[in-house]
Design a protein around this motif. Structure first.
Motif, PDB file in Angstrom:
ATOM      1  N   PHE A 153       0.823  -1.203   0.000  1.00 20.18           N
ATOM      2  CA  PHE A 153       0.000   0.000   0.000  1.00 20.18           C
ATOM      3  C   PHE A 153       0.864   1.262   0.000  1.00 20.18           C
ATOM      4  N   GLN A 154       1.925   1.255   0.811  1.00 20.56           N
ATOM      5  CA  GLN A 154       2.777   2.440   0.909  1.00 20.56           C
ATOM      6  C   GLN A 154       3.402   2.804  -0.436  1.00 20.56           C
ATOM      7  N   GLU A 155       3.714   1.790  -1.235  1.00 17.46           N
ATOM      8  CA  GLU A 155       4.399   2.063  -2.506  1.00 17.46           C
ATOM      9  C   GLU A 155       3.495   1.798  -3.709  1.00 17.46           C
ATOM     10  N   PHE A 156       2.184   1.786  -3.437  1.00 19.38           N
ATOM     11  CA  PHE A 156       1.247   1.415  -4.500  1.00 19.38           C
ATOM     12  C   PHE A 156       1.327   2.365  -5.701  1.00 19.38           C
ATOM     13  N   PHE A 157       1.418   3.655  -5.415  1.00 21.22           N
ATOM     14  CA  PHE A 157       1.391   4.651  -6.501  1.00 21.22           C
ATOM     15  C   PHE A 157       2.785   5.206  -6.770  1.00 21.22           C
ATOM     16  N   THR A 158       3.794   4.434  -6.401  1.00 23.29           N
ATOM     17  CA  THR A 158       5.155   4.971  -6.447  1.00 23.29           C
ATOM     18  C   THR A 158       5.852   4.650  -7.761  1.00 23.29           C
ATOM     19  N   PHE A 159       6.284   5.715  -8.408  1.00 29.23           N
ATOM     20  CA  PHE A 159       7.161   5.571  -9.573  1.00 29.23           C
ATOM     21  C   PHE A 159       8.115   6.756  -9.537  1.00 29.23           C
ATOM     22  N   ARG A 160       9.414   6.463  -9.408  1.00 26.63           N
ATOM     23  CA  ARG A 160      10.396   7.541  -9.240  1.00 26.63           C
ATOM     24  C   ARG A 160      11.351   7.556 -10.434  1.00 26.63           C
ATOM     25  N   PRO A 161      10.910   8.172 -11.537  1.00 24.74           N
ATOM     26  CA  PRO A 161      11.752   8.149 -12.751  1.00 24.74           C
ATOM     27  C   PRO A 161      13.045   8.928 -12.592  1.00 24.74           C
ATOM     28  N   PHE A 219       8.737   0.669 -11.698  1.00 24.16           N
ATOM     29  CA  PHE A 219       7.826   0.463 -12.822  1.00 24.16           C
ATOM     30  C   PHE A 219       7.332  -0.981 -12.855  1.00 24.16           C
ATOM     31  N   LEU A 236       4.804  -1.211 -10.030  1.00 25.44           N
ATOM     32  CA  LEU A 236       3.585  -0.455 -10.342  1.00 25.44           C
ATOM     33  C   LEU A 236       2.721  -1.196 -11.361  1.00 25.44           C
ATOM     34  N   ILE A 293      -0.966  -2.728 -10.000  1.00 24.87           N
ATOM     35  CA  ILE A 293      -2.235  -2.036 -10.318  1.00 24.87           C
ATOM     36  C   ILE A 293      -3.205  -2.935 -11.078  1.00 24.87           C
ATOM     37  N   ALA A 294      -2.664  -3.801 -11.935  1.00 24.66           N
ATOM     38  CA  ALA A 294      -3.564  -4.677 -12.697  1.00 24.66           C
ATOM     39  C   ALA A 294      -3.419  -6.119 -12.232  1.00 24.66           C
ATOM     40  N   LEU A 297      -1.335   9.226   1.668  1.00 24.92           N
ATOM     41  CA  LEU A 297       0.015   8.856   2.105  1.00 24.92           C
ATOM     42  C   LEU A 297       0.832  10.133   2.279  1.00 24.92           C
ATOM     43  N   ARG A 316       3.857  11.112   2.102  1.00 22.22           N
ATOM     44  CA  ARG A 316       4.871  11.505   1.114  1.00 22.22           C
ATOM     45  C   ARG A 316       4.222  12.147  -0.118  1.00 22.22           C
ATOM     46  N   PHE A 336      -9.884   0.806 -12.336  1.00 23.26           N
ATOM     47  CA  PHE A 336      -9.020   1.066 -11.174  1.00 23.26           C
ATOM     48  C   PHE A 336      -7.549   1.039 -11.594  1.00 23.26           C
ATOM     49  N   ALA A 337      -7.178   0.037 -12.406  1.00 20.48           N
ATOM     50  CA  ALA A 337      -5.783  -0.087 -12.846  1.00 20.48           C
ATOM     51  C   ALA A 337      -5.360   1.134 -13.649  1.00 20.48           C
ATOM     52  N   ALA A 383      -0.270   7.590 -10.480  1.00 20.22           N
ATOM     53  CA  ALA A 383       1.176   7.400 -10.258  1.00 20.22           C
ATOM     54  C   ALA A 383       1.986   8.277 -11.207  1.00 20.22           C
ATOM     55  N   SER A 429       4.444  11.451 -10.357  1.00 30.73           N
ATOM     56  CA  SER A 429       5.849  11.405 -10.783  1.00 30.73           C
ATOM     57  C   SER A 429       6.238  12.608 -11.626  1.00 30.73           C
TER      58      SER A 429
END
Lengths: 532, 115
Positions: free
Chosen positions: A165-173, A184, A187, A191-192, B25, B27, B77-78, B85, B89
């Motif tokens: 959950f903490q890194e669910f939406f995380t993408f650090r390009p 990536f 992610l 998500i899918a 969240l 962050r 949702f996906a 995301a 970013s």
């Protein structure tokens, strides 16, 4: 609470199973994703099929005269496929008196015969994604094992991810490249996740009778014919031929309309189109007609739904619908077949399929770069592993472009060889694909950038060649409401633009890949990375 | 027409749900707002996120029935999660209207609550 040891063992499993299966899984996911638009690819690669859709087509006036001329035996079956949402033409299939199979395509606007370009088109991607074009059904088992492996990969991936959950939406390009690739991978995988699990699962279910033929027959004491009759409606024949010649069949529209009306009223839906009309014993006094839909247009769960009519009395003499107990199975199979009429969902499938490709490709990329950064591989192994990765990921996309280009460049009738045109196209696909592996071995990490450029040029060239050979450029396709061609061109141009961006990014980095061996790994690298 | 409206409603709710969950969240909230996430804001944003996400199931089911909704909803949702995301970013400010809404909602709830 998950123990660290269990997490590490899952990490080991995830890593090595992923490495073993990545190349096959990417090929299957890529071609499977293309199969979402298989009929649209057909229209792009067979320009003769670019026909505006026609509503309320009368098969009586367009087809029956032609059907009467077929050289069929007394116990033959003629299959008629009326136009549907994604297919504009009328299809006819029959076996002649000598037992030879024939297929004809009819223009629904004027009843004229269509001779399409000899190409496997979307059918090639469809077959490849579960057979891999391997002989003797080997592909079924390779893909089956890969699908099983993918389910294990998904489950093990959940266990090794410390902070879902903490890194669910995380993408650090903007972080170091290896971190970005791992982000990536996570992610696109997370998500899918239900899609990535259900697709291999449903694929296995569809081929369950192939993988486990004996178990399926147990309730029927091994009588698979009875199994097919009970569960799939595949009855050999409702009425045997009388042996007496019958008159020409005058009408089938009314039976199709009646069947569709019955389905509509029972389901409470505005539309419910027949997929097939089968005329049994066509030249016999005992001729009868079956209206079938295997893939209902407004339902996920597949059929078949069948209604059989006696042509003499017009009475319903047979009816088949899947048993309620089969509904879950049929829904799961239907979600894999994607033959329903639901355009938004079709596009979502396509995007989810691409996310699957991205997940598999980035996972493979992360593993290689993690190994390289630690100097764990000797130069020869590096070259081999990298060549396999590049050929598996960008190589098959280059080959797809070559397949489309070959389709537009080859003459419609090939005089210089006896090899059928569609086989030449397939040969070009595989030839190009193998060459991308060789190119990757020669050019090493620069091959990522090179092949991105090949994709950009190839996709752009395909659009251009389509214009030059058919006169239909993207704007003309939109103007003429030939949406399959417009969408194909748009996707090719979008893919070319994306490949240009990728090539520029790879060129700027000067690496041609994502290696950054100087920096230590971050604390938050997941167990998959730690297990590398 | 109503089919498209229902689809847009489902997509909007799914995106709102994903964006809200992401913003709950600390962050991500910091990246968008530039200030730390307070406990009230977090609670409101996360609950609203789950609510919007599950509410997206309703227009999917009304539009096409449960058989299609069971596919459309997770795929919407996906897609939403991916867009959120990517927003975080590359263009985090795109999500600022959502944080603004939740901050006003939090202020309103604080004003309404008995001291």
């Amino acid at each position: 609470m998950i123990s660290e040891r269990f997490r590490q063992s899952m990490g080991w499993l995830h890593t090595w199973l992923g490495i073993a299966l990545s190349a096959v899984l990417f090929a299957v996911f890529w071609t499977g994703t293309l199969t979402v638009f298989d009929k649209e690819i057909d229209q792009w690669m067979k320009p003769e099929l670019r026909i505006a859709s026609a509503d309320n087509v009368s098969l009586d006036s367009l087809v029956l005269q032609r059907v009467a001329t077929f050289d069929t035996g007394p116990d033959s079956v003629i299959w008629i496929g009326p136009p549907r949402d994604r297919q504009s033409v009328i299809r006819l299939f029959y076996d002649d008196a000598a037992g030879e199979s024939h297929e004809e395509l009819i223009d629904p606007h004027n009843g004229k015969l269509i001779k399409p370009t000899d190409s496997d088109a979307g059918e090639f991607f469809f077959r490849f994604h579960f057979m891999l074009h391997l002989p003797d059904g080997i592909g079924y088992y390779v893909v089956g094992l890969a699908a099983l492996g993918m389910m294990i990969l998904i489950i093990s991936g959940i266990f090794i991810h410390r902070k879902i959950f903490q890194e669910f939406f995380t993408f650090r390009p903007k972080k170091r490249a290896r971190r970005a690739v791992l982000d990536f991978h996570n992610l696109t995988g997370v998500i899918a996740l239900p899609f990535h699990f259900l697709i291999p699962f449903s694929g296995l279910l569809i081929l369950a009778t192939t993988y486990l033929p004996w178990s399926m027959g147990v309730p029927y004491q091994g009588d698979l014919k009875q199994l097919r009759t009970d569960q799939l409606g595949y009855e050999e024949r409702k009425i045997e031929p009388a042996g007496v010649p019958g008159g020409a069949i005058a009408a089938i529209d009314r039976y199709r309309d009646r069947a569709e009306a019955i389905w509509r009223s029972e389901e409470g839906r505005a539309s419910s189109s027949a997929e097939w009309i089968a005329i049994f014993n066509p030249k016999d006094a005992n001729a009868y007609v079956m209206i079938e839909r295997y893939f209902p247009d407004r339902r996920v769960a597949i059929g078949p739904d069948q209604l059989t009519f006696d042509l003499r009395s017009g009475d319903i003499i047979g009816r088949f619908a899947p048993q309620p107990v089969n509904y879950v199975n049929n829904w799961i199979e239907g979600l894999h077949w994607i033959q329903f009429d639901h355009w938004p969902l079709r596009w979502l499938y396509f995007l989810a399929g691409l996310s699957g490709c991205a997940m598999i490709g980035s996972g493979l990329l992360f593993w290689i770069e993690a190994r390289l950064s630690k100097g764990r591989m000797d130069p020869a192994s590096v070259r081999v592993v990298r060549a396999i990765s590049i050929g598996s990921i960008t190589g098959i996309i280059v080959a797809t472009c070559a397949f489309l280009i070959a389709n537009r460049l080859l003459p419609k009738v090939i005089g210089f060889t006896d090899v059928p045109r569609h086989e030449i196209e397939i040969g070009i696909f595989f030839g190009t694909w193998f060459m991308t592996f060789a190119h990757a071995a020669l050019r090493r990490k620069k091959a990522w950038r090179d092949q991105s450029i090949f994709i950009a040029v190839g996709a752009g060239a395909a659009v251009l060649l389509n214009w030059l050979t058919t006169g239909m450029h993207p704007v003309a396709a939109i103007d003429g409401a030939i949406w399959p061609v417009a969408a194909m061109d748009a996707l090719l141009l979008g893919g070319a633009a994306f490949a240009v961006l990728a090539a520029r990014r790879l060129g700027r980095s000067g690496q041609g890949a994502v290696t950054d061996p100087a920096r230590p790994r971050e604390e938050s690298d997941i167990a998959a990375g730690q297990a590398v | 027409m109503s089919e498209w409206l229902l689809l847009v409603a489902a997509a909007f709710l799914a995106f709102l749900g994903c964006a809200s969950l992401a913003l709950s969240l600390p962050r991500n909230w910091l990246a968008v707002v530039g200030e730390p996430l307070g406990a009230t804001d977090m609670a409101i944003t996360r609950r609203a996120g789950w609510l919007a996400l599950f509410a997206a199931l309703l227009p999917c089911a009304i539009r096409d029935g449960p058989g299609f909704a069971a596919l459309a909803w997770p795929l919407l949702f996906a897609l939403s999660a991916f867009l959120v995301a990517m927003s975080l970013s590359y263009r985090a400010v795109l999500l600022r209207p959502i944080t603004g809404f939740y901050r006003r909602l939090a202020r309103f709830l604080r004003a309404c609550s008995p001291r």
